[in-house]
Design a protein around this motif. Sequence first.
Motif, PDB file in Angstrom:
ATOM      1  N   VAL A 240      58.100  59.575  66.926  1.00 42.72           N
ATOM      2  CA  VAL A 240      58.253  58.154  67.222  1.00 42.72           C
ATOM      3  C   VAL A 240      59.444  57.619  66.454  1.00 42.72           C
ATOM      4  N   ARG A 241      60.330  56.922  67.170  1.00 41.36           N
ATOM      5  CA  ARG A 241      61.446  56.243  66.527  1.00 41.36           C
ATOM      6  C   ARG A 241      61.877  55.055  67.391  1.00 41.36           C
ATOM      7  N   SER A 245      59.543  57.577  71.926  1.00 42.52           N
ATOM      8  CA  SER A 245      58.445  58.394  71.421  1.00 42.52           C
ATOM      9  C   SER A 245      58.375  59.652  72.266  1.00 42.52           C
ATOM     10  N   LYS A 412      50.804  56.578  75.351  1.00 41.22           N
ATOM     11  CA  LYS A 412      51.922  57.175  74.619  1.00 41.22           C
ATOM     12  C   LYS A 412      51.804  56.839  73.135  1.00 41.22           C
ATOM     13  N   GLU A 414      52.753  55.518  69.411  1.00 41.77           N
ATOM     14  CA  GLU A 414      53.571  54.520  68.728  1.00 41.77           C
ATOM     15  C   GLU A 414      53.175  54.522  67.259  1.00 41.77           C
ATOM     16  N   LYS A 415      53.926  53.826  66.434  1.00 41.71           N
ATOM     17  CA  LYS A 415      53.590  53.731  65.013  1.00 41.71           C
ATOM     18  C   LYS A 415      53.123  52.313  64.694  1.00 41.71           C
ATOM     19  N   ILE A 421      50.499  57.098  63.355  1.00 41.95           N
ATOM     20  CA  ILE A 421      50.651  57.274  64.792  1.00 41.95           C
ATOM     21  C   ILE A 421      49.403  56.761  65.496  1.00 41.95           C
ATOM     22  N   TRP A 423      47.861  55.687  69.609  1.00 42.07           N
ATOM     23  CA  TRP A 423      48.094  55.894  71.040  1.00 42.07           C
ATOM     24  C   TRP A 423      47.786  54.604  71.772  1.00 42.07           C
TER      25      TRP A 423
END
Length: 425
Positions: A240-241, A245, A412, A414-415, A421, A423
């Motif tokens: 993730v950035r 992701s 998907k 995400e942070k 992390i 979802w």
Amino acid sequence: MRCLKYIAVCLFATLQLFSQQKKLVELIHADSLVGKKFDSKTVRELIGNVHLKHENIYVWCDRAIQYVDENRIEAYGNLKVKQDTLILEANQGVYLGDKKIALCEGNVKLTDGRTTLEANYGNYDAQKKIANFKSNVKLVDSTTIITAEQLFYYRTEKKSIAVGNVAITNLENNITIYGGYFENYDSTKYSVIKNNPKLVQIDTSSSGEIDTLIVIGKFMEAFRDTNISMFSATDSVIIVRGNLSAVCGDVFYYDKKELIILWRNPVVWYENSQISGDSIVVKLKDRRIDEVYVYGSAFAIDPADSSYPERFNQLKGKTMRIKFKENKIDEVYVEKNAMSLYYIFETDETNERKPNGVNYVSGDSVWIKFKDGKMHRIKIIGGIEGVYYPEELVQGKESNFNLEGFNYIKRKPEKNAKLEIVWVK
């Protein structure tokens, strides 16, 4: 003659015995000395500016109790042990002369050249040149800081093994890797981390916002060569950035080249778009996504309109190149067996957006230009074929028109604020 041989053998054995005897710890200085017997053993109390020597090892402290028969020293106050370039310091400790081992506690600190090791407790084996530190362990060298519950430091091999709540911070690229078990080989610039490893790189984007990269997997390695810095994660990898992701089997991150390579069933999400293929290469520029290359079974999916959740614009082919501009998709180029499916919407006199069927187009290659994140122009090159399906055939039957291989994943990674992390749909 036999008697002489027997005497010679006995003499040789005696000499061997003497040569194998351990050398006693020698007193170089103390302000005062008190000798006494304790349980029939010789004990000496040394007070003030104590300085001792044992072969190539030197010991200093404020006060010491020397058990001469056991060749053991109990040292108190400002303990310092020195062997060549290594210096070991602590509040107090015990030195076992026969084993050449120092057992220390209280503000323990080991310094060896550019490496500093600190903990609440620490043992050093001067024969094997191995240190074992426990509780609030911290190792610092020129480029790295390691914290852990326990750490083994091997001087000869230039190797470190850390166990329990391990965190390794690279000061050059602001990367921190967390995990339960870590091995570092300084001479080869190689590291491996296991037990729930997690890589975090906190960076600042061009807009001044914090842009954090997170990578998790089951096994991680780091190669810190002078010319190239590469981190890899294996098995059930999540990345993730920012708006990007991804999930895949393996990932290779080249920090200095700003390159991310994803292998084994990679799927990448960028904002609402989903991209998949046999392998995916993400090129960064100044820490921002510049280009994405998809090799083998390239497939891109993008929701056509939020009011029609079952409609997806789709693009597939052998290979795909996606270019970004100002952090948005600028253009997409697909080569070899290119196929495109995109839904048509029209705006009526009341400015209401209404669906008007779907277009299917194929060719040798497809080029798509985007504007404000939406498809703006499309160009088909070579072997062009196209079919338009009117709205009355499409409505309620959207899944029938999906291209072969369509697999849109609604959840998907995400942070969150804690850099964990999660979802989301």
